[in-house]
Motif scaffolding. Structure first.
Motif, PDB file in Angstrom:
ATOM      1  N   GLU A 142       2.357   1.944  -3.391  1.00 41.76           N
ATOM      2  CA  GLU A 142       1.325   2.477  -4.298  1.00 41.76           C
ATOM      3  C   GLU A 142       0.884   3.886  -3.896  1.00 41.76           C
ATOM      4  O   GLU A 142       0.077   4.503  -4.592  1.00 41.76           O
ATOM      5  CB  GLU A 142       0.112   1.533  -4.302  1.00 41.76           C
ATOM      6  CG  GLU A 142       0.405   0.174  -4.932  1.00 41.76           C
ATOM      7  CD  GLU A 142      -0.687  -0.865  -4.663  1.00 41.76           C
ATOM      8  OE1 GLU A 142      -1.626  -0.550  -3.891  1.00 41.76           O
ATOM      9  OE2 GLU A 142      -0.598  -1.975  -5.218  1.00 41.76           O
TER      10      GLU A 142
ATOM     11  N   ASN B  34      -0.917   4.645  -1.312  1.00 40.77           N
ATOM     12  CA  ASN B  34      -2.256   4.600  -0.713  1.00 40.77           C
ATOM     13  C   ASN B  34      -2.117   4.715   0.803  1.00 40.77           C
ATOM     14  O   ASN B  34      -2.223   3.733   1.541  1.00 40.77           O
ATOM     15  CB  ASN B  34      -2.948   3.286  -1.114  1.00 40.77           C
ATOM     16  CG  ASN B  34      -4.425   3.270  -0.747  1.00 40.77           C
ATOM     17  OD1 ASN B  34      -4.907   4.163  -0.040  1.00 40.77           O
ATOM     18  ND2 ASN B  34      -5.142   2.271  -1.218  1.00 40.77           N
ATOM     19  N   TYR B  35      -1.887   5.940   1.296  1.00 43.50           N
ATOM     20  CA  TYR B  35      -1.511   6.147   2.689  1.00 43.50           C
ATOM     21  C   TYR B  35      -2.660   5.932   3.680  1.00 43.50           C
ATOM     22  O   TYR B  35      -2.425   5.512   4.810  1.00 43.50           O
ATOM     23  CB  TYR B  35      -0.887   7.534   2.865  1.00 43.50           C
ATOM     24  CG  TYR B  35       0.394   7.676   2.082  1.00 43.50           C
ATOM     25  CD1 TYR B  35       1.433   6.754   2.249  1.00 43.50           C
ATOM     26  CD2 TYR B  35       0.561   8.685   1.147  1.00 43.50           C
ATOM     27  CE1 TYR B  35       2.595   6.853   1.513  1.00 43.50           C
ATOM     28  CE2 TYR B  35       1.739   8.794   0.407  1.00 43.50           C
ATOM     29  CZ  TYR B  35       2.748   7.882   0.597  1.00 43.50           C
ATOM     30  OH  TYR B  35       3.906   7.973  -0.131  1.00 43.50           O
ATOM     31  N   HIS B  36      -3.877   6.195   3.241  1.00 45.79           N
ATOM     32  CA  HIS B  36      -5.010   5.927   4.136  1.00 45.79           C
ATOM     33  C   HIS B  36      -5.167   4.423   4.372  1.00 45.79           C
ATOM     34  O   HIS B  36      -5.514   3.996   5.473  1.00 45.79           O
ATOM     35  CB  HIS B  36      -6.295   6.538   3.566  1.00 45.79           C
ATOM     36  CG  HIS B  36      -6.334   8.031   3.664  1.00 45.79           C
ATOM     37  ND1 HIS B  36      -6.601   8.685   4.841  1.00 45.79           N
ATOM     38  CD2 HIS B  36      -6.082   8.999   2.737  1.00 45.79           C
ATOM     39  CE1 HIS B  36      -6.549   9.998   4.643  1.00 45.79           C
ATOM     40  NE2 HIS B  36      -6.217  10.210   3.374  1.00 45.79           N
ATOM     41  N   GLU B  37      -4.879   3.639   3.342  1.00 44.35           N
ATOM     42  CA  GLU B  37      -4.912   2.179   3.487  1.00 44.35           C
ATOM     43  C   GLU B  37      -3.776   1.717   4.411  1.00 44.35           C
ATOM     44  O   GLU B  37      -3.960   0.808   5.223  1.00 44.35           O
ATOM     45  CB  GLU B  37      -4.781   1.516   2.108  1.00 44.35           C
ATOM     46  CG  GLU B  37      -4.823  -0.008   2.110  1.00 44.35           C
ATOM     47  CD  GLU B  37      -6.154  -0.599   2.564  1.00 44.35           C
ATOM     48  OE1 GLU B  37      -6.176  -1.801   2.894  1.00 44.35           O
ATOM     49  OE2 GLU B  37      -7.165   0.134   2.608  1.00 44.35           O
TER      50      GLU B  37
ATOM     51  N   ALA C 116       0.833  -1.212   0.000  1.00 44.60           N
ATOM     52  CA  ALA C 116       0.000   0.000   0.000  1.00 44.60           C
ATOM     53  C   ALA C 116       0.865   1.258   0.000  1.00 44.60           C
ATOM     54  O   ALA C 116       0.540   2.255  -0.654  1.00 44.60           O
ATOM     55  CB  ALA C 116      -0.927  -0.011   1.211  1.00 44.60           C
TER      56      ALA C 116
END
Length: 493
Positions: free
Chosen positions: A326, A328-331, A323
């Motif tokens: 990619e 996707n820091y909230h993930e 994550a």
């Protein structure tokens, strides 16, 4: 003692049983003392950083000026370009003739051989070993590594200019082997990210210990002055972490201590081709803490529970890395929270899997501006680090600094100031007073001290002023978090 090629005031070369050569102190030194400083024999910027970092001073810059000839090298300004020309001119012509840019290993090998051809293997009175005498470990390489080496040699021969002195395959192989096991990662001006690789002959003589008495820091020097008389050279500094007696061997850590002894030994064997016999590996010191289960009211978590949560943590760490890669820091935050919820029931606060999740969670939450939660995780991370790391470890200092700044940004001024002071004390030893990070910390320490005084005098006025300041000047987003910090100073494949 072996006869030195050069001479240095504080160190000398000697025979180390079972290790070959090493360096030992000729004078008594104390924490923070610089044993020696050494400019690179040659250095290059990583392929991935070629457009983000000045190829002369290794500083990150938002706007760089490209070399008009090869269109590859980039510089802060004309001053840096002129300072780099002596090292770049042959590379510049070679890149133009070759029509493309070879990888960083080939570029570094070429720079080394051009310098060897011009000046020989010993370029100053303070150089203690020639490049011919450094280990290349080509005979120890795996089949896969040997295949990569042969490809690099083939590409090197295509890249190397016909009008330069021609070298045998054995010579090229030796230099590429030396780079593989002796190349030193060079950081940007803030010391936070590796941006290039260089070769430092004297540093190659310093042996490894998992609990070392020295640390190595890169000083980027000052090459921004218009007048070259005021330039200071980019160099590494070998700094003492504590008192070192006359005759004591100087040691640095090639890998991060925050791994159990078996994993450190595996990494050292894989990259540097030796079996670590240091006390911490032989006696498995602190392994129990790094893998410990949580203890509540004298009752420890069972081995089965710890094993189950460790297996779960490994899977979650893979998901976190994916994550994060990619963006996707909230993930990343979501997975970290889930993982920590399970870990905190079973694992001790010194367990390395928990510390890895805490580190990532605090960094990403700070980037997303969730400061209070980031501060909570950062504090837990530092508490664990303090039980594991050497008290003057650079990674501990950097982690404490990050935690202190996060607390300050969250408005937790007392804890923030305390952590910033602790970090400053460590980095004064590991980085020295003139390093940009230490200077930043010194300014932060002064600022938080003033704020703390105001807070203690009138808490209401302090919070009102802070709130007004934040409204008028919103806190800017922090730089995007990166996976690698400066924990591993020595280059890894």
């Amino acid at each position: 003692m072996l006869k030195s090629v050069g001479y240095m005031e504080n160190v000398e070369v000697f025979d180390v049983p079972g290790k070959g050569r090493g360096l030992r102190a000729t004078k008594e030194v104390w924490a923070g003392d610089v044993l020696f400083a050494e400019p690179s024999f040659a250095a290059v910027v990583f392929d991935s950083m070629a457009e983000q970092v000045c190829h002369n001073c290794f500083r990150r810059q938002p706007k760089l000026h490209r070399c008009g000839q090869c269109k590859f090298a980039q510089y802060c300004n004309r001053t840096c370009q002129r300072a780099a020309w002596e090292e770049h001119k042959l590379e510049c012509a070679a890149v133009k003739a070759f029509g493309k840019v070879p990888n960083e290993n080939i570029r570094l090998a070429a720079r080394i051989l051009w310098r060897l051809d011009k000046e020989g293997g010993v370029v100053s009175d303070t150089q203690l070993t020639s490049l011919d005498d450094l280990e290349n470990h080509v005979s120890d390489m795996t089949e896969e590594d040997l295949k990569d080496l042969k490809i690099d040699i083939h590409n090197f021969l295509d890249y190397w200019p016909h009008n330069s002195r021609q070298h045998k395959v054995e010579e090229i192989s030796h230099i590429l082997g030396v780079i593989n096991c002796n190349g030193f990662s060079m950081s940007d001006q803030r010391g936070l990210n590796a941006v290039g690789v260089g070769l430092f002959p004297n540093l190659c003589l310093v042996n490894h210990d998992c609990w070392p008495n020295c640390t190595v820091i890169l000083n980027n020097g000052n090459q921004t002055a218009v007048n070259t008389l005021f330039h200071t050279q980019r160099r590494i500094e070998l700094r003492a972490l504590g008192k070192i007696s006359v005759g004591e061997e100087l040691m640095v850590a090639y890998v991060d201590f925050l791994n159990v002894s078996s994993e450190r030994k595996r990494l050292l064997k894989q990259q540097y081709f030796f079996d670590c016999t240091c006390k911490h590996c032989t006696e498995h010191i602190k392994d129990d803490l790094m893998l410990a289960g949580k203890e509540v009211d004298g009752k420890k978590a069972s081995e089965e529970e710890v094993k189950e949560v460790m297996e779960y943590s490994l899977k979650m760490l893979e998901k976190i890395d994916k994550a994060r890669t990619e963006g996707n820091y909230h993930e990343v935050v979501k997975i970290c929270r889930e993982c920590l919820e399970k870990q905190e029931q079973v694992l001790a606060d010194t367990h390395i899997y928990m510390l890895r999740v805490l580190s990532t969670a605090s960094e990403v939450l700070a980037y997303l501006q969730f400061m209070e939660e980031a501060a909570t995780y950062a504090r837990k991370m530092v508490e664990g680090y303090m039980k594991l790391y050497h008290p003057n470890n650079a990674a501990l200092g950097m982690g404490t600094m990050r935690a202190g700044v996060t607390h300050w940004q969250a408005g937790l001024i007392e804890v923030g100031h305390s952590m910033i002071c602790k970090a400053y004390a460590i980095l004064m030893v590991t980085h020295g007073p003139t390093h940009p990070i230490t200077k930043d910390l010194e300014a932060m320490r002064t600022q938080t001290e003033m704020e703390l005084r105001l807070f203690q005098q009138n808490e209401y006025v302090y919070h009102s002023m802070r709130e007004a300041a934040l409204k008028n000047q919103p806190m800017s987003l922090r730089a995007e978090p990166v996976v690698e910090g400066i924990k591993n100073l020595f280059r890894r494949k």
